[in-house]
Design an enzyme around this catalytic site. Structure first.
Site, PDB file in Angstrom:
ATOM      1  N   ASP A  63      72.156  26.755  27.881  1.00 14.14           N
ATOM      2  CA  ASP A  63      72.771  25.425  27.797  1.00 14.14           C
ATOM      3  C   ASP A  63      72.650  24.818  26.403  1.00 14.14           C
ATOM      4  OD1 ASP A  63      70.027  25.147  28.008  1.00 14.14           O
ATOM      5  OD2 ASP A  63      70.064  24.071  29.904  1.00 14.14           O
TER       6      ASP A  63
ATOM      7  N   ASN B 224      63.007  17.886  39.081  1.00  9.58           N
ATOM      8  CA  ASN B 224      63.870  17.636  40.241  1.00  9.58           C
ATOM      9  C   ASN B 224      64.536  18.920  40.768  1.00  9.58           C
ATOM     10  OD1 ASN B 224      65.722  18.200  38.264  1.00  9.58           O
ATOM     11  ND2 ASN B 224      66.808  16.252  38.361  1.00  9.58           N
TER      12      ASN B 224
ATOM     13  N   GLU C  94      72.150  20.094  37.830  1.00  8.91           N
ATOM     14  CA  GLU C  94      71.379  19.014  38.442  1.00  8.91           C
ATOM     15  C   GLU C  94      71.621  18.975  39.952  1.00  8.91           C
ATOM     16  OE1 GLU C  94      69.216  17.406  36.810  1.00  8.91           O
ATOM     17  OE2 GLU C  94      69.942  16.469  34.963  1.00  8.91           O
TER      18      GLU C  94
HETATM   19  C1  GLP Z   1      65.639  21.098  30.471  1.00  6.65           C
HETATM   20  C2  GLP Z   1      66.426  22.396  30.284  1.00  6.65           C
HETATM   21  C3  GLP Z   1      66.038  23.437  31.298  1.00  6.65           C
HETATM   22  C4  GLP Z   1      64.528  23.500  31.397  1.00  6.65           C
HETATM   23  C5  GLP Z   1      63.998  22.217  31.975  1.00  6.65           C
HETATM   24  C6  GLP Z   1      62.482  22.181  32.081  1.00  6.65           C
HETATM   25  O1  GLP Z   1      66.363  20.052  30.989  1.00  6.65           O
HETATM   26  N1  GLP Z   1      67.851  22.239  30.288  1.00  6.65           N
HETATM   27  O2  GLP Z   1      66.598  24.690  30.916  1.00  6.65           O
HETATM   28  O3  GLP Z   1      64.148  24.560  32.225  1.00  6.65           O
HETATM   29  O4  GLP Z   1      64.446  21.120  31.202  1.00  6.65           O
HETATM   30  O5  GLP Z   1      61.919  21.946  30.839  1.00  6.65           O
HETATM   31  P1  GLP Z   1      60.411  22.105  30.465  1.00  6.65           P
HETATM   32  O6  GLP Z   1      60.149  23.552  30.386  1.00  6.65           O
HETATM   33  O7  GLP Z   1      60.278  21.432  29.122  1.00  6.65           O
HETATM   34  O8  GLP Z   1      59.633  21.411  31.506  1.00  6.65           O
END
Ligand code: GLP
Length: 241
Positions: free
Chosen positions: A67, A136, A143
């Protein structure tokens, strides 16, 4: 789903790095689906170490990221392209021409999404897709919703996610409200999926992913339908399993 529970984040990072390293050793031309966020940083550090010690070779590897924020250029410190260069690609012997991240500045977003999926198909799909998980239950930027989109698409971020990701920006207002993300269909096409999660804040989502009912309101639960998923979580994230 195979679930591996580790003592802490360090052990999680090592176990995940070993999984990735084995894939690269078995197939030097592997197509790796990569992720951003805090979770994979330790794993990337381990991979860098292995590469510098000559234990793994990235020269023929291709990477495809999940992404990118809309509106941030690749040299914006919070863009996912910048994160990948800075956290991994600049420190390993990979050819940057073989690293793909959606273009958050594309003039024609629809075209960019179509081309991204076409590129992944042309590469023959990913051999492994690494995933983190949002508090979430989101994966990439898919989402919770009443329905999910299959291919790469433009999506709005929920308030929860904007709040969670604000820790990387100076102020919450700077967090982009939209992103380009691989869809659930694209993720599920990967031959193998590795999910990593650390810390108590992920415990609910991890439980929903591993043993909750399959629902678009908990996007990670859809992974229960994939035949080769390895979930690597530390004890805190595994608390509710
Ligand atoms: C973001 C990314 C995800 C990621 C998630 C968790 O929104 N788009 O790909 O897995 O958050 O992030 P973190 O590993 O910092 O908790």
């Amino acid at each position: 789903m195979k679930v591996i529970v580790t003592k802490n984040y360090d052990e999680l990072s090592k176990v995940a790095a070993n999984e990735m390293a084995n894939i690269i050793r078995n197939n030097p031309k592997a197509i790796l689906g990569l992720a951003t966020g805090g979770s994979p940083v330790g794993m990337y550090k381990e991979l860098i170490k292995m590469n510098q010690l000559g234990e793994i070779d990235f020269s023929k590897v291709t990477t495809v990221n999940l992404d990118e924020y809309v509106g941030l250029s690749g040299d914006h410190p919070q863009s996912y392209r910048y994160f990948m260069n800075n956290t991994l690609f600049n420190h390993i012997n990979i050819d940057k021409n073989n690293t793909y991240v959606p273009n958050g500045l594309a003039e024609n977003i629809e075209e960019e999404c179509k081309n991204y999926d076409a590129k992944i198909a042309e590469l023959g799909g990913t051999d492994v897709q690494l995933l983190g998980i949002g508090n979430n239950g989101h994966i990439a930027f898919n989402e919770p919703d009443t329905s999910l989109v299959s291919g790469t698409h433009l999506t709005g971020l929920t308030d929860d996610t904007i709040k969670a990701n604000a820790r990387f920006f100076d102020t919450i207002d700077e967090v982009p409200k939209t992103a380009l993300t691989m869809g659930l269909g694209g993720i599920m096409k990967s031959k193998k999926i590795i999910v990593i999660a650390s810390g108590e804040s992920k415990a609910e989502a991890v439980k929903g992913m591993v043993s909750g009912k399959i629902s678009t309101n908990m996007p990670a639960s859809m992974l229960q339908m994939h035949r080769d998923v390895v979930v690597i979580v530390d004890e805190d994230a595994a608390k509710l399993l």
